[in-house]
Enzyme design. Structure first.
Site, PDB file in Angstrom:
ATOM      1  N   LEU A 272       0.893  -1.248   0.078  1.00 20.89           N
ATOM      2  CA  LEU A 272       0.059  -0.058  -0.100  1.00 20.89           C
ATOM      3  C   LEU A 272       0.783   1.143  -0.201  1.00 20.89           C
ATOM      4  O   LEU A 272       0.274   2.198  -0.255  1.00 20.89           O
ATOM      5  CB  LEU A 272      -0.819   0.068   1.219  1.00 20.89           C
ATOM      6  CG  LEU A 272      -2.256  -0.636   1.281  1.00 20.89           C
ATOM      7  CD1 LEU A 272      -2.925  -0.603   2.465  1.00 20.89           C
ATOM      8  CD2 LEU A 272      -3.066   0.021  -0.135  1.00 20.89           C
ATOM      9  N   ARG A 273       2.121   0.999   0.349  1.00 18.11           N
ATOM     10  CA  ARG A 273       2.927   2.161   0.275  1.00 18.11           C
ATOM     11  C   ARG A 273       2.807   3.210  -0.800  1.00 18.11           C
ATOM     12  O   ARG A 273       2.970   4.296  -0.908  1.00 18.11           O
ATOM     13  CB  ARG A 273       4.383   1.925   0.455  1.00 18.11           C
ATOM     14  CG  ARG A 273       5.055   2.657   1.473  1.00 18.11           C
ATOM     15  CD  ARG A 273       6.450   2.359   1.734  1.00 18.11           C
ATOM     16  NE  ARG A 273       6.581   1.110   2.915  1.00 18.11           N
ATOM     17  CZ  ARG A 273       7.509   0.190   2.917  1.00 18.11           C
ATOM     18  NH1 ARG A 273       8.429  -0.038   1.941  1.00 18.11           N
ATOM     19  NH2 ARG A 273       7.443  -0.525   4.046  1.00 18.11           N
ATOM     20  N   GLY A 274       2.983   2.416  -2.004  1.00 21.68           N
ATOM     21  CA  GLY A 274       2.754   3.094  -3.516  1.00 21.68           C
ATOM     22  C   GLY A 274       1.567   4.156  -3.193  1.00 21.68           C
ATOM     23  O   GLY A 274       1.609   5.178  -3.537  1.00 21.68           O
TER      24      GLY A 274
END
Lengths: 338, 560
Positions: A272-274
């Protein structure tokens, strides 16, 4: 003091400049990685940014630059807690640095002479609420890089060594720069950075001449040159401060969230970091835009390459740049949904 | 005809300029072997600037950068730091500068850049040809690079002593638009892409002008200094036909600025010629050849050797002298503790209450270090290995490269065909470069197996000197038909290869032979056993098996 080359006088390199500005507007974006050959103004830009940033309010002499008296760490033993303005800290992390120096360690002098167990803060404390800059990050020893990324992620420096147990806030924007020709950064580190940009030398001769002219003007008389750019510098500083205020008032419509999710899914970026970074970067960009009240698809598209290009699943032998792939996918995804 | 840039004069000229305009020119590199020429130069420099500081590149970090003075600290009872030479020096001379590794070099440059008034730095590169290089970051810090060779001993004798007038340089001479364009474009024509070189050119020309006491910078000044910056660094030669103006003639064709040079040579041409004539012959020849093949500007060198100072902490050890590593406090105190009473009894005193610690008690932190690994690919690109097979071989190497990338191994690439072997890529960790080189590899010609092996061996030995663990992976079909002396003698070729193989074994170089032939070759199997290496035939080998084997071969760390 050494004068820095003015940020606004840097010719071209717009992507790098805007990545740095974004991260100054919203530090939670998670740092910038600048990759490119030497002589492209990487270090110049970072050092120039330091001079550009607005001052922050902090407790005087606080080793971690706390903003409130209640936040000063106990081990600092501050008697007087008075607020004062200090320049945004920009800390250089030299390559040969030891772990002690980074995290802080037992104060040896006090330990030996007075038998006291005291903590001597390191560079991470100094960089709190500011920027930590590592030039040649690909040459930094691996265990130090790991340590830095851990702290950057958690926002807290935890020291458990030599009988000490200390924790203090360490929230900083990590800026790394390096030259891929001299060895690549380990892939698992890449996506820990919020934004990544590649810089190259300008190919246009007229632009190159301008680079040399300005740099030469600066070298000959730094004082006069800086004064000449004073106005642009303060304009930019004002714009950054405005954007920092504006960012909290921006709306993110569901449509934009959907765009972000679709794009990240299509690119197959890990985790989910993106998505989060893309959202934050798009928001910072919209705030920078100044006229926007919503974060729109255009904002997302403008920052997508720098927010995502280093997060793609990568075949080490595939030479297509991440940038290109992001662009391609963006065209596909958004063409069909329109 | 002595080449201008090989004359001791170029070096001295550059040095005068550097001392004159140190603020902008920063440093110079002198490539010179240890010998009378260098000795004489250093002696003269000593005479000229008795305040210079000479340090060997192999000196410990705290000599350069400063650090804690351990014995003084122990004695005084509070931390005593000492400044490094960099902070004190007014002129730095670093000998054996090729020994600086990338990390130390980067530290050096960052330190110098952070100083208010950095001392000019003269780096003596004493490497044999291309064996080792000055790290790129330092190369780019220094304005000049010159050669000092031993060919001119006689000239040395009759040469006048070097006593330049050193005057304060405080004037800022203006340069014209035309000169600015010149400074920008000339380095690019020689394949130097970094704008820094253009800046150095400007600064140096200014210095030159002010040295001769002039008020304006002339084309001659550029001509005098251009070769000092560019001649020994050029990556390519300017293309002959279009040395003509680049497309930036928009400003003004300058009515007044070129009065002297009437003989229809443009300033560009004059500078290009000046630089070319100052290039060492070999370099010129190489570049010419390269230009003929294709004017593909090659990328810079990238010897990426990172130091081995990482890894998990190990039990501390008694310190012998102080080094760059940290002191292990706990162990030090533990060492000192039992002796406290007897030391006090013996009348050793300290100005403080704390324990009495003597240098013998000091324990250093140690780190378990794994040597970085280097995989050297020796690729047979001969005609018998055949075009089709070559593609397969390249594929296999690419797979192995992917593996190396994951393990953070270094790789080097040697190809052999026709009569000789080329080190296509010295040890690097940059996958991009390796891929580029691999893709550009040509095939055809005989199989100089022994020559190829010799090249791999040399690379392996060099790696070993640098503390890397090396493995040679030889990809060949084993039909050696060119001997080491280059003659097409099959028996001799085989004999040479066997001799090489025995040498591998004797020197303990880990190796592995990948047979790229259609059928397993008994010769190669024999060769592999002579080398005490593994043998694998490619057609049967899946890429993952291959990389497994490479991994296995590296693991035992039979050398180190």
């Amino acid at each position: 003091m050494n004068l820095n080359f003015p940020f606004t006088a840097i010719v071209g390199q717009d992507e790098m400049k805007s990545a740095l500005i974004m991260s100054a507007i919203d530090p939670t974006i998670g740092g910038v990685l600048i990759f490119g050959s030497r002589g492209t103004g990487k270090s110049t830009a970072v050092r120039a940014l330091a001079a550009l940033l607005p001052p922050i309010t902090a407790i005087k002499n606080c080793p971690v630059n706390s903003s409130e008296a209640t936040q000063t760490p106990n081990w600092a033993n501050l008697k007087v807690k008075r607020k004062t303005k200090i320049p945004t800290p920009v800390v250089d992390l030299p390559l040969g640095v030891t772990e002690d120096r980074v995290t802080g360690a037992l104060d040896i002098e006090k330990a030996l002479t007075k038998g006291e167990k005291a903590f001597q803060p390191g560079l991470l404390a100094k960089a709190n609420r500011g920027f930590l800059y590592i030039d040649e990050i690909n040459l930094l020893e691996d265990h130090i890089v790991d340590l830095l990324l851990d702290v950057a992620q958690s926002g807290e420096n935890l020291v458990e060594r030599e009988g000490l147990s200390v924790r203090h806030a360490a929230r900083f924007v990590l800026i790394g720069s390096g030259n891929p020709e001299e060895g690549e950064l380990r892939p698992q580190l890449l996506d820990r950075f919020g934004l990544a940009v590649d810089v190259g030398n300008p190919q246009d001769v007229a632009q190159r001449i301008e680079v040399i002219r300005r740099r030469d003007g600066f070298d000959q008389n730094p004082q006069a040159f800086s004064e000449e750019w004073q106005k642009q510098e303060s304009n930019l500083r004002g714009a950054i401060v405005r954007a920092q205020h504006l960012i909290h008032r921006l709306q993110v419509p569901d449509q934009t969230l959907e765009d972000i999710a679709t794009l990240c899914a299509a690119l197959g970026s890990d985790g989910l970091r993106g998505e989060l970074t893309l959202l934050r970067a798009a928001r910072a960009y919209a705030a920078w835009d100044n006229k926007a009240s919503d974060v729109t698809r255009n904002h997302v598209m403008a920052v997508a390459p720098m927010a995502l290009q280093h997060r793609l699943r990568r075949d080490p032998l595939d030479e297509t740049s991440g940038r290109l792939r992001v662009h391609r996918v963006m065209e596909q995804v958004f063409a069909s949904s329109k | 005809m002595p080449l201008p840039n090989e004359q001791p004069d170029a070096t001295r000229h550059a040095c005068s300029l550097l001392l004159h305009g140190a603020d902008n020119l920063l440093g110079m590199i002198i490539k010179a072997r240890h010998g009378p020429s260098l000795a004489r130069f250093l002696e003269e420099l000593n005479h000229l600037r008795p305040d210079r500081t000479v340090v060997s590149a192999s000196a410990a970090d705290d000599v350069f950068f400063g650090g804690i003075d351990v014995s003084a600290t122990l004695h005084a009872g509070h931390v005593v730091t000492q400044e490094g030479v960099l902070a004190r020096a007014s002129l730095m001379v670093v000998t054996s500068a090729q020994l600086l590794d990338a990390q130390k070099a980067a530290r050096l440059v960052i330190f110098l850049q952070g100083m208010d008034k950095a001392p000019p730095i003269i780096l003596i590169d004493e490497s044999a040809d291309d064996e080792e290089n000055i790290p790129d970051i330092l190369e780019r810090y220094c304005a000049f690079r010159t050669l000092l060779t031993e060919q001119h001993l006689l000239a040395l004798k009759i040469q006048k002593p070097w006593r330049p007038q050193l005057i304060e340089n405080d004037r800022c001479l203006p340069v014209s638009q035309e000169q600015l364009v010149l400074a920008t474009t000339i380095p690019i024509q020689f394949g130097l892409d970094d704008p820094r070189w253009g800046l150095f050119l400007l600064h140096a020309a200014r210095c030159q002008a002010s040295l001769r006491g002039a008020d304006d910078v002339k084309l001659d000044d550029f001509e005098e200094v251009a070769s000092l910056i560019i001649a020994n660094r050029a990556n390519k030669l300017p293309e002959e036909q279009d040395t003509a103006k680049p497309e930036v003639e928009d400003s003004e064709p300058s009515a007044d600025s070129k009065p002297q040079q009437q003989e229809d040579l443009s300033p560009q041409d004059i500078l290009v010629d000046a630089i070319k004539s100052a290039m060492p012959e070999i370099m010129l020849a190489n570049l010419q050849q390269q230009n003929m093949q294709q004017s593909n500007g090659k990328s810079g060198r990238g010897p990426a050797k990172t130091g081995n100072r990482r890894g998990a902490p190990r039990p501390p050890r008694q310190a012998n002298g102080h080094k760059d590593r940290g002191i292990h406090l706990g162990k030090t105190l533990a060492n000192a503790a039992p002796w406290q009473r007897s030391r006090r009894a013996a009348g050793i005193t300290r100005p403080h209450e704390g324990p009495i610690i003597l240098p013998d008690d000091l324990a250093l932190r140690r780190y378990a270090q794994e040597s970085d690994r280097l995989v050297i690919f020796g690729v047979d690109a001969s005609g018998s290995s055949a075009m089709a097979r070559l593609a397969e071989v390249k594929g296999a190497v690419e797979q192995l490269l992917g593996q190396a990338y994951i393990h953070r191994d270094h790789v080097a690439l040697v190809s052999f065909r026709g009569q000789d072997a080329d080190l296509l890529l010295p040890a690097t960790r940059s996958l991009v470069q390796t891929k580029k080189k691999l893709a550009g590899m040509l095939g055809g010609g005989g199989t100089p197996l022994a020559t190829g092996m010799a090249a791999c061996r040399q690379e392996a030995l060099r790696a070993r000197r640098q503390g890397l663990t090396a493995l040679v992976v030889l990809l060949t079909d084993g039909r050696a038909n060119v001997a080491r002396d280059g003659s097409a003698n099959r028996d001799q070729a085989k004999e040479d290869a066997s001799a090489m193989a025995r040498q591998f074994r004797a020197e303990g170089i880990s190796s592995m032979v990948v047979d790229t032939g259609r059928r397993a070759s008994t010769d190669l199997k024999e060769l592999a056993s002579m080398m005490a290496g593994r043998y694998q035939i490619l057609p049967n080998a899946r890429a993952d098996q291959l990389s497994q084997m490479v991994g296995d071969a590296l693991r035992p760390r039979s050398i180190a």
